[in-house]
Design an enzyme around this catalytic site. Structure first.
Site, PDB file in Angstrom:
ATOM      1  N   LYS A  72       6.769   2.633  -8.311  1.00 31.92           N
ATOM      2  CA  LYS A  72       7.617   3.383  -8.819  1.00 31.92           C
ATOM      3  C   LYS A  72       6.926   5.082  -8.601  1.00 31.92           C
ATOM      4  O   LYS A  72       7.685   5.912  -7.823  1.00 31.92           O
ATOM      5  CB  LYS A  72       7.968   3.261 -10.235  1.00 31.92           C
ATOM      6  CG  LYS A  72       8.912   4.556 -10.705  1.00 31.92           C
ATOM      7  CD  LYS A  72       9.385   3.784 -12.067  1.00 31.92           C
ATOM      8  CE  LYS A  72       8.392   3.246 -13.058  1.00 31.92           C
ATOM      9  NZ  LYS A  72       7.479   4.552 -13.335  1.00 31.92           N
ATOM     10  N   THR A  74       4.537   5.582  -6.266  1.00 33.12           N
ATOM     11  CA  THR A  74       4.621   5.721  -4.779  1.00 33.12           C
ATOM     12  C   THR A  74       5.901   5.933  -4.177  1.00 33.12           C
ATOM     13  O   THR A  74       5.937   6.796  -3.188  1.00 33.12           O
ATOM     14  CB  THR A  74       4.168   4.234  -4.267  1.00 33.12           C
ATOM     15  OG1 THR A  74       2.851   3.896  -4.668  1.00 33.12           O
ATOM     16  CG2 THR A  74       4.041   4.234  -2.723  1.00 33.12           C
ATOM     17  N   ARG A  95       3.742  12.491 -14.130  1.00 33.24           N
ATOM     18  CA  ARG A  95       2.723  12.472 -15.311  1.00 33.24           C
ATOM     19  C   ARG A  95       1.441  12.483 -14.781  1.00 33.24           C
ATOM     20  O   ARG A  95       1.049  11.987 -13.764  1.00 33.24           O
ATOM     21  CB  ARG A  95       2.899  11.445 -16.233  1.00 33.24           C
ATOM     22  CG  ARG A  95       4.434  11.446 -17.152  1.00 33.24           C
ATOM     23  CD  ARG A  95       4.592  10.164 -17.897  1.00 33.24           C
ATOM     24  NE  ARG A  95       4.739   8.930 -16.960  1.00 33.24           N
ATOM     25  CZ  ARG A  95       4.460   7.704 -17.293  1.00 33.24           C
ATOM     26  NH1 ARG A  95       4.153   7.368 -18.526  1.00 33.24           N
ATOM     27  NH2 ARG A  95       4.665   6.664 -16.310  1.00 33.24           N
ATOM     28  N   LYS A 106      -4.675  -0.691 -14.318  1.00 34.88           N
ATOM     29  CA  LYS A 106      -4.127   0.000 -13.246  1.00 34.88           C
ATOM     30  C   LYS A 106      -5.090   0.609 -12.014  1.00 34.88           C
ATOM     31  O   LYS A 106      -4.772   0.627 -10.953  1.00 34.88           O
ATOM     32  CB  LYS A 106      -3.118   1.018 -13.775  1.00 34.88           C
ATOM     33  CG  LYS A 106      -2.007   0.425 -14.599  1.00 34.88           C
ATOM     34  CD  LYS A 106      -1.238   1.854 -15.048  1.00 34.88           C
ATOM     35  CE  LYS A 106      -0.362   2.413 -14.010  1.00 34.88           C
ATOM     36  NZ  LYS A 106       0.554   3.474 -14.711  1.00 34.88           N
ATOM     37  N   ALA A 274       4.958   5.318 -21.587  1.00 36.99           N
ATOM     38  CA  ALA A 274       6.441   5.081 -21.752  1.00 36.99           C
ATOM     39  C   ALA A 274       6.777   3.968 -22.717  1.00 36.99           C
ATOM     40  O   ALA A 274       8.005   3.993 -23.180  1.00 36.99           O
ATOM     41  CB  ALA A 274       7.152   4.608 -20.466  1.00 36.99           C
ATOM     42  N   PHE A 302       7.560   3.059 -16.800  1.00 39.64           N
ATOM     43  CA  PHE A 302       8.109   1.736 -16.970  1.00 39.64           C
ATOM     44  C   PHE A 302       9.596   1.410 -16.304  1.00 39.64           C
ATOM     45  O   PHE A 302      10.058   2.210 -15.439  1.00 39.64           O
ATOM     46  CB  PHE A 302       7.894   1.080 -18.027  1.00 39.64           C
ATOM     47  CG  PHE A 302       6.404   1.103 -18.427  1.00 39.64           C
ATOM     48  CD1 PHE A 302       5.437   0.420 -17.622  1.00 39.64           C
ATOM     49  CD2 PHE A 302       5.682   1.441 -19.384  1.00 39.64           C
ATOM     50  CE1 PHE A 302       4.304   0.244 -17.882  1.00 39.64           C
ATOM     51  CE2 PHE A 302       4.521   1.536 -20.019  1.00 39.64           C
ATOM     52  CZ  PHE A 302       3.561   0.808 -19.074  1.00 39.64           C
ATOM     53  N   PHE A 383       7.350  -5.000   1.665  1.00 39.18           N
ATOM     54  CA  PHE A 383       6.002  -5.406   2.070  1.00 39.18           C
ATOM     55  C   PHE A 383       6.274  -5.962   3.222  1.00 39.18           C
ATOM     56  O   PHE A 383       7.378  -6.795   3.445  1.00 39.18           O
ATOM     57  CB  PHE A 383       5.554  -6.512   0.611  1.00 39.18           C
ATOM     58  CG  PHE A 383       5.028  -5.561  -0.432  1.00 39.18           C
ATOM     59  CD1 PHE A 383       3.833  -5.210  -0.761  1.00 39.18           C
ATOM     60  CD2 PHE A 383       5.923  -5.304  -1.292  1.00 39.18           C
ATOM     61  CE1 PHE A 383       3.279  -4.504  -1.846  1.00 39.18           C
ATOM     62  CE2 PHE A 383       5.573  -4.498  -2.570  1.00 39.18           C
ATOM     63  CZ  PHE A 383       4.430  -4.129  -2.739  1.00 39.18           C
ATOM     64  N   TRP A 411       5.016   3.550   1.741  1.00 38.53           N
ATOM     65  CA  TRP A 411       3.679   3.108   1.545  1.00 38.53           C
ATOM     66  C   TRP A 411       2.759   3.070   2.905  1.00 38.53           C
ATOM     67  O   TRP A 411       1.717   3.649   3.064  1.00 38.53           O
ATOM     68  CB  TRP A 411       3.387   1.708   0.706  1.00 38.53           C
ATOM     69  CG  TRP A 411       2.030   1.435   0.327  1.00 38.53           C
ATOM     70  CD1 TRP A 411       1.485   1.453  -0.769  1.00 38.53           C
ATOM     71  CD2 TRP A 411       1.021   0.775   1.308  1.00 38.53           C
ATOM     72  NE1 TRP A 411      -0.020   1.231  -0.838  1.00 38.53           N
ATOM     73  CE2 TRP A 411      -0.008   0.887   0.387  1.00 38.53           C
ATOM     74  CE3 TRP A 411       1.105   0.420   2.547  1.00 38.53           C
ATOM     75  CZ2 TRP A 411      -1.118   0.307   0.898  1.00 38.53           C
ATOM     76  CZ3 TRP A 411      -0.428  -0.062   2.851  1.00 38.53           C
ATOM     77  CH2 TRP A 411      -1.177  -0.103   2.319  1.00 38.53           C
TER      78      TRP A 411
END
Length: 567
Positions: A72, A74, A95, A106, A274, A302, A383, A411
């Protein structure tokens, strides 16, 4: 294939002061640099910009999260780069990452691949010191509470009814419940206490919802730290803590300016969780970005049931914001996970898992359209392993829902890989502006409930409309708190649901789109300064723990000071 941090370290960054002047006409005197590549925008400049017309606000949200992540952040960065790539003046609002998750699961939260905000290591670690200031302001209030009790307790605080816990910006389960002031009379009066993570602090929420230093100080003074034996609230203002807390936070309130790998500007400011807080970047950063750019891309933490709901019902309600559209991020592997795919069961991630998992996508689209009142664009974060047949299945689902579906490769390809998504967003924004008769975000967003509704009804509205729960059950403690706060004049506050991010329910094992479940509310917390009430549901913790193999084990620094392991 290089890692995220290797890609970030290989980039040539532009000095932030001339970049800000060239791209957004922000003069050097309005910025306080923190090194060459990050700076704070002065609150005086924020005020000076307030009379300008707003640009379009785009909310990036996602399907219910899965352990691998959906990309998200990204996508938020990639879309911002994509809009700039097609010639639209755009800013990004994110954020700040919390150190706890960075060293926990993460390992970083500045985007990924060729869609990142930089300097990546600084943003993920100490950055400009905002979180340290927030933690210190919170800790100052905690110290003043116990000091007040030690020196006579003139406000008659009941040590059994103190609600202000301590905080640290690290995942440390051993600190969830503790006893303080042991060791004799000189150390104060022993009592039960505990720690939350900094991003769950009410001070964090206050910083992220304040619009000025005066508003910040007002909100800090309104914090309820505990109650007397007769249940009368005691505030930070009565403890004379609000001035010193505001002094610690005056620089933290100013938005942080950084850049993407492609030299586009971004505010990275504030960081409430979140699932246990409202999960949005600061209101002051978003409002300022809307004055500086024609398009502003921001994310809510999230899935759309948590971050997007709180974005609409708390942040937009408080700040008068109206997003032009929402981008819903999904991946093939995440949809398969919601359809029952299991890494331990070979063959479980076939077409049927994807077909079943699309129920989660449908639910989020329906919620955004029906309850948040926003047009939706589904963005598939693609992907290399994704099959053409799988893409076609998702596209057919979106056609049935009458929403655009765009494949994005930011990405790997940066802004160029999100150009199609950017064009779809521009079309949605233009359509939204045509319907509203304006080009900006002048009217507030749709909301699930009215301010005047009782707190219990607000919680039921979120549970039944967004989560599709059949019922809400309040523990006896929660019922008493609801009655006290409703009677105490806090009933007009919005509610902030703290629950697992992995499911529409409060049970993280219920994937997909469960219906008919019961939401159990075990306690509530009054955030009188932030002006919302937190409902803590299920087994959610406001102090997370580290996993069996924390990301900290992979993070290192070499003799030249070069960091590795953040990803």
């Amino acid at each position: 294939m290089p890692t995220d941090i290797e890609i970030a370290q290989a980039a040539t960054l532009q000095k932030i002061l001339p970049l800000a002047s060239r791209r957004l006409d922000i003069q050097e005197d309005s910025l306080s640099p923190y090194g060459h590549y990050k700076a704070k925008l002065s609150l005086e400049e924020v005020q000076r910009l307030s009379g300008r017309k707003d640009g379009h606000l785009i909310l990036v949200t996602a399907i219910s999260p899965t352990p691998p992540g959906e990309g998200k952040t990204t996508t938020t960065v990639g879309l911002g780069d994509g809009l700039n790539h097609i010639g639209k003046q755009t800013m990004i609002c994110l954020r700040e990452p919390s150190l706890g998750p960075c060293f926990g699961m993460k390992g970083g939260a500045a985007g990924g691949g060729h869609a990142q905000v930089v300097p990546m290591e600084d943003i993920n670690l100490h950055f400009t010191g905002d979180f340290h200031a927030i933690g210190l302001a919170h800790s100052l209030l905690a110290a003043l509470i116990d000091n007040h009790i030690h020196h006579g307790n003139a406000l008659q605080l009941d040590v059994r009814r103190i609600t202000w816990r301590r905080v640290i910006d690290m995942n440390d389960r051993a600190l969830r419940d503790i006893t303080v002031a042991l060791g004799g009379p000189g150390n104060g009066y022993p009592r039960q206490d505990g720690f939350d993570i900094v991003v769950a602090s009410e001070v964090m929420a206050i910083v992220c919802l304040s619009t000025s230093l005066a508003d910040l100080k007002r909100r800090l003074g309104n914090i309820v730290v505990g109650y007397t034996a007769t249940k009368q609230p005691v505030t930070a203002r009565e403890l004379k803590a609000d001035g010193a807390m505001a002094a610690l936070l005056k620089d933290a309130l100013a938005p942080n300016l950084v850049q993407t790998l492609e030299g586009n500007l971004a505010f990275v400011h504030g960081g409430p969780f979140a699932n246990i807080a409202h999960g949005c970047n600061s209101l002051i950063a978003t409002q300022t970005a809307l004055k500086l750019a024609d398009y502003v891309v921001t994310e809510a933490g999230f899935g759309a049931d948590l971050g997007a709901e709180k974005f609409i019902d708390i942040k937009c309600r408080k700040g008068g914001l109206k997003p032009a559209c929402a981008v819903l991020v999904a991946t093939v592997r995440a949809l398969k996970y919601h359809g029952g795919a299991d890494a331990k069961k070979p063959g479980s991630d076939g077409p049927q898992a994807l077909a079943d998992g699309l129920a989660n996508l449908r639910r989020h689209v329906e919620n955004i359209q029906r309850h948040y009142g926003l047009p939706v664009i589904v963005s598939i974060n693609r992907f290399d392993s994704d099959l053409i047949e799988e893409m076609a299945m998702i596209e057919r689902c979106c056609t049935e829902l009458d929403v655009p579906c765009v494949l994005a490769t930011h990405w790997a390809d940066g802004g160029a890989g999100a150009a199609d998504l950017a064009r779809a967003v521009v079309r949605a924004c233009e359509g939204s502006a045509a319907l509203s008769g304006s080009s900006g975000s002048s009217a507030s967003a749709a909301a699930l409930y009215a301010d005047a509704e009782p707190l219990a009804d607000k919680i039921r509205a979120v549970a039944t409309k967004i989560y599709r729960a059949a019922d809400v059950v309040f523990a006896p403690k929660a019922l008493t708190q609801l009655q006290d706060w409703q009677a105490g004049g806090y009933g007009h506050f919005p509610v902030c649901i703290a629950k697992t991010q992995y499911s529409f329910s409060a049970d993280p094992t219920l994937r997909g789109a469960p219906v008919g479940h019961t939401l159990h509310v075990r306690e509530l917390r009054l955030n009188a300064g932030a002006e919302f009430v937190v409902a803590i549901c299920g087994d959610i913790m406001t102090m997370p723990g580290l996993p069996k193999v924390p990301s900290a084990e992979r993070i290192d620094v070499d003799d030249a000071g070069r960091i590795s392991g953040l990803f």
